[in-house]
Scaffold this motif. Structure first.
Motif, mmCIF file in Angstrom:
data_model
loop_
_atom_site.group_PDB
_atom_site.id
_atom_site.type_symbol
_atom_site.label_atom_id
_atom_site.label_comp_id
_atom_site.label_asym_id
_atom_site.label_seq_id
_atom_site.Cartn_x
_atom_site.Cartn_y
_atom_site.Cartn_z
ATOM 1 N N THR A 219 25.734 -40.464 -5.348
ATOM 2 C CA THR A 219 24.886 -40.375 -4.324
ATOM 3 C C THR A 219 25.276 -41.486 -3.097
ATOM 4 O O THR A 219 25.612 -42.459 -3.359
ATOM 5 C CB THR A 219 23.557 -40.589 -4.531
ATOM 6 O OG1 THR A 219 23.136 -41.719 -4.878
ATOM 7 C CG2 THR A 219 22.955 -39.644 -5.796
ATOM 8 N N TYR A 283 17.689 -35.634 -5.026
ATOM 9 C CA TYR A 283 17.329 -35.850 -6.341
ATOM 10 C C TYR A 283 17.706 -34.393 -6.802
ATOM 11 O O TYR A 283 18.470 -34.196 -7.992
ATOM 12 C CB TYR A 283 16.057 -35.959 -6.722
ATOM 13 C CG TYR A 283 15.398 -35.949 -8.076
ATOM 14 C CD1 TYR A 283 16.205 -36.787 -9.121
ATOM 15 C CD2 TYR A 283 14.415 -35.145 -8.539
ATOM 16 C CE1 TYR A 283 15.972 -36.570 -10.420
ATOM 17 C CE2 TYR A 283 14.180 -35.175 -9.946
ATOM 18 C CZ TYR A 283 14.805 -35.718 -10.870
ATOM 19 O OH TYR A 283 14.633 -35.697 -12.275
ATOM 20 N N ARG A 287 20.837 -33.999 -9.610
ATOM 21 C CA ARG A 287 20.193 -33.643 -11.053
ATOM 22 C C ARG A 287 21.169 -32.446 -11.352
ATOM 23 O O ARG A 287 21.533 -32.446 -12.523
ATOM 24 C CB ARG A 287 18.576 -33.291 -10.962
ATOM 25 C CG ARG A 287 18.398 -32.751 -11.899
ATOM 26 C CD ARG A 287 18.317 -33.114 -13.495
ATOM 27 N NE ARG A 287 17.248 -34.381 -13.591
ATOM 28 C CZ ARG A 287 17.404 -35.261 -14.739
ATOM 29 N NH1 ARG A 287 18.411 -35.136 -15.426
ATOM 30 N NH2 ARG A 287 16.445 -36.206 -14.942
ATOM 31 N N CYS A 298 24.966 -44.089 -8.329
ATOM 32 C CA CYS A 298 23.883 -44.259 -7.234
ATOM 33 C C CYS A 298 23.939 -45.022 -6.449
ATOM 34 O O CYS A 298 23.663 -45.889 -6.702
ATOM 35 C CB CYS A 298 22.426 -44.040 -7.868
ATOM 36 S SG CYS A 298 22.048 -42.724 -9.149
ATOM 37 N N VAL A 302 18.007 -44.670 -1.170
ATOM 38 C CA VAL A 302 16.981 -43.597 -1.104
ATOM 39 C C VAL A 302 15.695 -44.390 -0.558
ATOM 40 O O VAL A 302 15.592 -45.266 -1.030
ATOM 41 C CB VAL A 302 17.074 -43.042 -2.506
ATOM 42 C CG1 VAL A 302 16.073 -41.765 -2.464
ATOM 43 C CG2 VAL A 302 18.351 -42.501 -3.055
ATOM 44 N N THR A 330 8.817 -41.580 -4.016
ATOM 45 C CA THR A 330 9.991 -40.492 -4.257
ATOM 46 C C THR A 330 10.496 -40.781 -5.659
ATOM 47 O O THR A 330 10.089 -41.615 -6.226
ATOM 48 C CB THR A 330 11.097 -40.817 -3.231
ATOM 49 O OG1 THR A 330 11.534 -42.138 -3.589
ATOM 50 C CG2 THR A 330 10.628 -40.637 -1.910
ATOM 51 N N THR A 331 11.095 -39.807 -6.284
ATOM 52 C CA THR A 331 11.589 -39.913 -7.549
ATOM 53 C C THR A 331 12.782 -40.848 -7.484
ATOM 54 O O THR A 331 13.618 -40.681 -6.557
ATOM 55 C CB THR A 331 12.263 -38.647 -7.995
ATOM 56 O OG1 THR A 331 11.186 -37.611 -7.776
ATOM 57 C CG2 THR A 331 12.615 -38.631 -9.445
ATOM 58 N N ASP A 332 12.636 -41.874 -8.540
ATOM 59 C CA ASP A 332 13.921 -42.693 -8.568
ATOM 60 C C ASP A 332 14.925 -41.966 -9.227
ATOM 61 O O ASP A 332 14.856 -41.764 -10.505
ATOM 62 C CB ASP A 332 13.559 -44.119 -9.463
ATOM 63 C CG ASP A 332 14.395 -45.207 -9.240
ATOM 64 O OD1 ASP A 332 15.600 -44.789 -9.528
ATOM 65 O OD2 ASP A 332 14.021 -46.371 -9.290
ATOM 66 N N ILE A 333 15.958 -41.709 -8.438
ATOM 67 C CA ILE A 333 17.269 -40.646 -9.086
ATOM 68 C C ILE A 333 17.729 -41.475 -10.088
ATOM 69 O O ILE A 333 18.234 -40.999 -11.184
ATOM 70 C CB ILE A 333 18.182 -40.370 -7.756
ATOM 71 C CG1 ILE A 333 17.199 -39.808 -6.699
ATOM 72 C CG2 ILE A 333 19.134 -39.615 -8.156
ATOM 73 C CD1 ILE A 333 17.904 -39.468 -5.446
ATOM 74 N N ALA A 336 15.596 -41.670 -13.262
ATOM 75 C CA ALA A 336 15.671 -40.361 -13.850
ATOM 76 C C ALA A 336 16.901 -39.979 -14.381
ATOM 77 O O ALA A 336 16.986 -39.220 -15.559
ATOM 78 C CB ALA A 336 15.327 -39.434 -12.631
#
Ligand code: CTP
Length: 423
Positions: A219, A283, A287, A298, A302, A330-333, A336
Motif C-alpha cells: 500500500t 482496505y 485485503r 503497508c 492511511v 477507519t480499518t487499520d489495514i 487487519a
C-alpha cells in the motif's frame, strides 16, 4: 479545497514494458539537441525508470537544470563541488555512477565522445561516466555538425568506444541546426528510449532474485476521505517510499501489486497498480490481493478517521453544517492483514518524532506484524516527501539502525530483509 469525489473507481493498470525497475543516468552534453533530452527523460520515466540527470556547463546554456529537476524529482548534477542528486553528498558524481543501472549520453557532442573515449574526467558528467562500474551499459546518442561527425578523430573515438562495448544510437541524416545537410541529426527520441530500455533488459539478466515466485502487495500514498463530492480530508504523503519498494521488489523477482492512494508517482515497470482513493477502498483492495500474496508491505499514510456521513451533494456554508464533521475510525489495514497472516510476512511503517524505538516496538506488538520500519521524521533528512530517510528496522529479534539513505536504497535494504524473513 481540491476537488475529489467519493466515486473513485478501482483501476487496475499493468505497465506494458516487462522490465525491472531501473535507474538511468542521463548525461546531457552541450548541443542544440539538449532540449530533446527532456523528452527522452519523460520516455524513460513512462516506462517506469527512475532517471537522474547530469549535464555539462555548456548544456546548461541550452536547457536549464530546473527543467530536469522538475521532471526527475532529483537535483541535476552539474559541478564536482556542488550538491548532487542527494543533498549533502560530497561525492555525488561517484554516487550517481554507482546508482545507475545504465547510462545514456544524449545528446553526445564530438567533445564528450572524445573525452569518454580517452577517460577524461574534468567535470561532474565526465567523472560520473568514467566512474561507471564496468558492468553498467553505456549508450551514446550523438548529435553534431556533419563535418564534426565525419572527422577522423570522431570516427576513431566511436570505434574505440564500440570495441569496449559502448553502444550507439546513430544520428540521422537531415538538415542540421548549423544549416548543413548531412549526418549528425539526433536520432528520434522514441528510438533512443527503446534502445536504452533494451540495454536495461540485457543488463538486468542474471541478477539475484531473492523474491522470485513471491507475490507482494504494497500500500502506498495517502488516502482521501470524502466530506462531500468536492471536499475531502487528506494528508501530504507523496507515495515515494511505497513506489520505491514496489520497484525494488520487482527487481528482486517478485510479482508486485501496488495499491496506491491518490498520488502522482509514475508506476514502476512490471508493477500491477490498483488505484484507490479512500481508506475503505484501500482496505478492500489490499485485503483481496493479500488472499493470494506471500508478503504485505503497508507503506501508505492511511487516514485514521473518515467522515461518518459524507454528503452526496456539495455542502453550502452558512446553510449547512461545515464547522462540525463527525468522524469515525477507519480499518487499520496493517493490523487487519496481520491478524490472519499465518506464516506470511507483513511489514508496517512508523513515523515518529520521539522515542523512536520504544514507540515502534509498541506498534510492532500492537499491530501484530513481522517488522516495523521506523522513520525519525523529526530529522531534516527524513521528513515527509524528502528524497532520503533515516530508518530503523524493528522485529521481535531486535532493531537495526541504518544510516541516512535514499528511499531507493532503503527499499532495496528492506526487500533484502523481507527475503530473509520469508526464509
Ligand atoms: N496503517 C494502516 N491502516 C490504517 C492506519 C495505518 O495500514 N488505517 C499502517 C500504515 O500504513 C503504517 C502503520 O500502519 O504501516 C502506521 O501506523 P499508525 O498507527 O497509523 O501510526 P502513526 O500514523 O504513526 O500514528 P500513531 O503513532 O499516532 O499511532
Amino acid at each position: 479545497m481540491p476537488i475529489e469525489t467519493d466515486e473513485a473507481k478501482t483501476d487496475v493498470a499493468k505497465t506494458d514494458v516487462a522490465l525491472e525497475p531501473a535507474h538511468v543516468l542521463v548525461a546531457v552534453a552541450g548541443g542544440i539537441a539538449a532540449y530533446k533530452a527532456a523528452e527522452v527523460v519523460r520516455g524513460l520515466q513512462k516506462a517506469g525508470c527512475d532517471v537522474r540527470v547530469t549535464m555539462t556547463a555548456e548544456a546548461e546554456k541550452f536547457v536549464g537544470t530546473a527543467t530536469f529537476d522538475a521532471l526527475t524529482g532529483h537535483t541535476t548534477l552539474t559541478g564536482l563541488f556542488e550538491t548532487g542528486h542527494d543533498a549533502d553528498d560530497p561525492i555525488a558524481h561517484i554516487t550517481a555512477a554507482g546508482w545507475a543501472d545504465a547510462a545514456l549520453v544524449v545528446p553526445a557532442t564530438a567533445n564528450i565522445i572524445a573525452k569518454v573515449a580517452c577517460g577524461i574526467a574534468d567535470d561532474a558528467l565526465t567523472t560520473a561516466l568514467v566512474a561507471l562500474p564496468a558492468d553498467v551499459p553505456l549508450l551514446i546518442a550523438p548529435a553534431m555538425n556533419v563535418h564534426m561527425w565525419r572527422a577522423a578523430a570522431t570516427q576513431a573515438n566511436l570505434k574505440m568506444l564500440a570495441s569496449r562495448g559502448v553502444r550507439f544510437v546513430y544520428p540521422e541524416t537531415g538538415r542540421l541546426a548549423c544549416g548543413d545537410v548531412g549526418e549528425g541529426k539526433l536520432a528520434p527520441v522514441e528510438q533512443i528510449v527503446e534502445e536504452a530500455l533494451a540495454q536495461l533488459r540485457r543488463s538486468h539478466a542474471g541478477r539475484p532474485q531473492p523474491l522470485a515466485g513471491k507475490h507482494v502487495v504494497i500500500t502506498a500514498g495517502p488516502t482521501h476521505e470524502a466530506i462531500d463530492p468536492v471536499r475531502f480530508i487528506g494528508n501530504r504523503s507523496s507515495g515515494k517510499m511505497g513506489f520505491a519498494i514496489a520497484a525494488a521488489a520487482v527487481a528482486a523477482g517478485a510479482e508486485v501489486t501496488l495499491v496506491a492512494g491518490p498520488c502522482t508517482q509514475p508506476t514502476p515497470a512490471g508493477v500491477t497498480r490498483v488505484d484507490v482513493v479512500s481508506a475503505a477502498q484501500m482496505y478492500a483492495a489490499a485485503r483481496s490481493v493479500f488472499a493470494d500474496a506471500d508478503v504485505a508491505i503497508c507503506a501508505a499514510a492511511v487516514a485514521d478517521y473518515t467522515p461518518a456521513h459524507p454528503a452526496d451533494h456539495k455542502l453550502k456554508k452558512g446553510r449547512e453544517e461545515l464547522d462540525h464533521i463527525d468522524l469515525v475510525r477507519t480499518t487499520d489495514i496493517l493490523a487487519a492483514l496481520s491478524a490472519d497472516k499465518g506464516d506470511r510476512v507483513v511489514v508496517g511503517f512508523a513515523a515518529e518524532t520521539n522515542d523512536l524505538i520504544a514507540n515502534a516496538q509498541a506498534k510492532l506488538a500492537r499491530k501484530g506484524c513481522d517488522m516495523i520500519v521506523a522513520n525519525d521524521v523529526s530529522r531534516a533528512d527524513s521528513t515527509f516527501g524528502s528524497e532520503t530517510d533515516r530508518v530503523t528496522f524493528i522485529t521481535a529479534a531486535g532493531s537495526e539502525e541504518l544510516p541516512t539513505m535514499t528511499k531507493t536504497q532503503v527499499a532495496d535494504e528492506l526487500v533484502e530483509r523481507i527475503a530473509r524473513l520469508i526464509r
